[in-house]
Design a protein around this motif. Structure first.
Motif, PDB file in Angstrom:
ATOM      1  N   SER A  96       0.802  -1.204  -0.103  1.00 19.19           N
ATOM      2  CA  SER A  96       0.067   0.028  -0.080  1.00 19.19           C
ATOM      3  C   SER A  96       0.782   1.357  -0.132  1.00 19.19           C
ATOM      4  N   GLU A  97       2.152   1.251   0.903  1.00 19.24           N
ATOM      5  CA  GLU A  97       2.870   2.373   0.941  1.00 19.24           C
ATOM      6  C   GLU A  97       3.582   2.549  -0.254  1.00 19.24           C
ATOM      7  N   LYS A  98       3.809   1.691  -1.016  1.00 17.98           N
ATOM      8  CA  LYS A  98       4.636   1.752  -2.258  1.00 17.98           C
ATOM      9  C   LYS A  98       4.081   1.942  -3.534  1.00 17.98           C
ATOM     10  N   THR A  99       2.444   1.667  -3.569  1.00 18.94           N
ATOM     11  CA  THR A  99       1.997   1.657  -4.593  1.00 18.94           C
ATOM     12  C   THR A  99       0.548   2.490  -4.720  1.00 18.94           C
ATOM     13  N   GLY A 100       0.294   3.018  -3.404  1.00 15.18           N
ATOM     14  CA  GLY A 100      -1.015   3.821  -3.302  1.00 15.18           C
ATOM     15  C   GLY A 100      -2.442   2.686  -3.051  1.00 15.18           C
ATOM     16  N   ALA A 101      -2.062   1.526  -2.971  1.00 18.34           N
ATOM     17  CA  ALA A 101      -3.165   0.562  -2.838  1.00 18.34           C
ATOM     18  C   ALA A 101      -4.056   0.860  -1.787  1.00 18.34           C
ATOM     19  N   ASP A 102      -5.227   0.628  -1.899  1.00 18.69           N
ATOM     20  CA  ASP A 102      -6.143   0.870  -0.732  1.00 18.69           C
ATOM     21  C   ASP A 102      -6.769  -0.539  -0.303  1.00 18.69           C
ATOM     22  N   PHE A 103      -6.678  -1.764  -0.943  1.00 16.80           N
ATOM     23  CA  PHE A 103      -6.856  -3.062  -0.614  1.00 16.80           C
ATOM     24  C   PHE A 103      -5.806  -4.011  -1.214  1.00 16.80           C
ATOM     25  N   VAL A 104      -5.451  -4.945  -0.410  1.00 16.05           N
ATOM     26  CA  VAL A 104      -4.689  -6.071  -0.928  1.00 16.05           C
ATOM     27  C   VAL A 104      -5.025  -7.344  -0.178  1.00 16.05           C
ATOM     28  N   ALA A 105      -4.924  -8.450  -1.120  1.00 19.39           N
ATOM     29  CA  ALA A 105      -5.296  -9.677  -0.845  1.00 19.39           C
ATOM     30  C   ALA A 105      -4.243 -10.847  -1.255  1.00 19.39           C
ATOM     31  N   GLU A 106      -4.350 -11.826  -0.827  1.00 17.73           N
ATOM     32  CA  GLU A 106      -3.485 -12.891  -1.247  1.00 17.73           C
ATOM     33  C   GLU A 106      -4.031 -14.400  -1.571  1.00 17.73           C
ATOM     34  N   ASN A 107      -3.525 -15.193  -2.209  1.00 12.55           N
ATOM     35  CA  ASN A 107      -4.015 -16.728  -2.333  1.00 12.55           C
ATOM     36  C   ASN A 107      -2.451 -17.209  -2.218  1.00 12.55           C
ATOM     37  N   ILE A 108      -2.518 -18.448  -1.539  1.00 16.78           N
ATOM     38  CA  ILE A 108      -1.439 -19.262  -1.470  1.00 16.78           C
ATOM     39  C   ILE A 108      -1.749 -20.727  -1.890  1.00 16.78           C
ATOM     40  N   ALA A 109      -0.935 -21.673  -2.131  1.00 16.80           N
ATOM     41  CA  ALA A 109      -1.194 -22.809  -2.527  1.00 16.80           C
ATOM     42  C   ALA A 109       0.048 -23.807  -2.492  1.00 16.80           C
ATOM     43  N   ARG A 110      -0.190 -25.088  -2.391  1.00 14.42           N
ATOM     44  CA  ARG A 110       1.058 -25.861  -2.521  1.00 14.42           C
ATOM     45  C   ARG A 110       0.481 -27.436  -3.066  1.00 14.42           C
TER      46      ARG A 110
END
Length: 162
Positions: A96-110
């Motif tokens: 958010s600090e580096k891009t100005g993003a107002d929402f971040v999410a993630e998916n992970i898998a293995r």
């Protein structure tokens, strides 16, 4: 066999000497860095964007910033030998600090040997599917192999504020 023993000793050493779960500490070890699988990364992004376009959503733009954090987290999961969202708040804040993003999410898998299988796994999970189809503008995916050839996936998504 000896490689596995040395890897196990290394992981145990990291775990016993570093009780803090700071991602930066683990990823700073050169031995913990795994080789990327750029073809699989590109295929995951293509599958996600094709799905989004088929639903009438805009395709996600690639983000080098998201890739940096996804790659670091994939190294971290491999070093720990487990899937986790450890330190997600720190990743999200930094993005958010580096891009100005107002929402971040993630998916992970293995445990998915192909991009298609990882994508299908996410599509079969309500929360992961919601993220894939979410109101995001940018993304990046990191896919790396551990010492046993097992693929680990981290995909970060964010929406830039208008």
């Amino acid at each position: 066999m000896f490689r596995r023993i040395y890897l196990l000793i290394f992981i145990l050493l990291v775990l016993t000497t570093d009780s803090c779960s700071k991602e930066a500490d683990v990823s700073s070890y050169v031995a913990a860095r795994a080789l990327s699988s750029p073809e699989v990364e590109q295929e995951v992004m293509s599958l996600v964007n094709a799905h989004r376009v088929a639903l009438g959503f805009t395709p996600l733009q690639y983000s080098a910033v998201a890739y940096e954090y996804a790659s670091s987290h994939t190294d971290y999961m491999i070093a720990r030998g487990s899937l986790n969202h450890d330190n997600f708040e720190d990743r999200a804040s930094s993005i958010s600090e580096k891009t100005g993003a107002d929402f971040v999410a993630e998916n992970i898998a293995r445990d998915y040997p192909t991009a298609r299988e990882a994508f299908d796994g996410w599509m079969n999970s309500g929360s992961h599917r919601a993220t894939l189809e979410g109101d995001f503008t940018h993304s990046a995916v990191s896919v790396k192999k551990d010492a046993d050839g097992q693929l680990y996936y981290t995909q970060l998504f964010f929406r830039k504020a208008p």
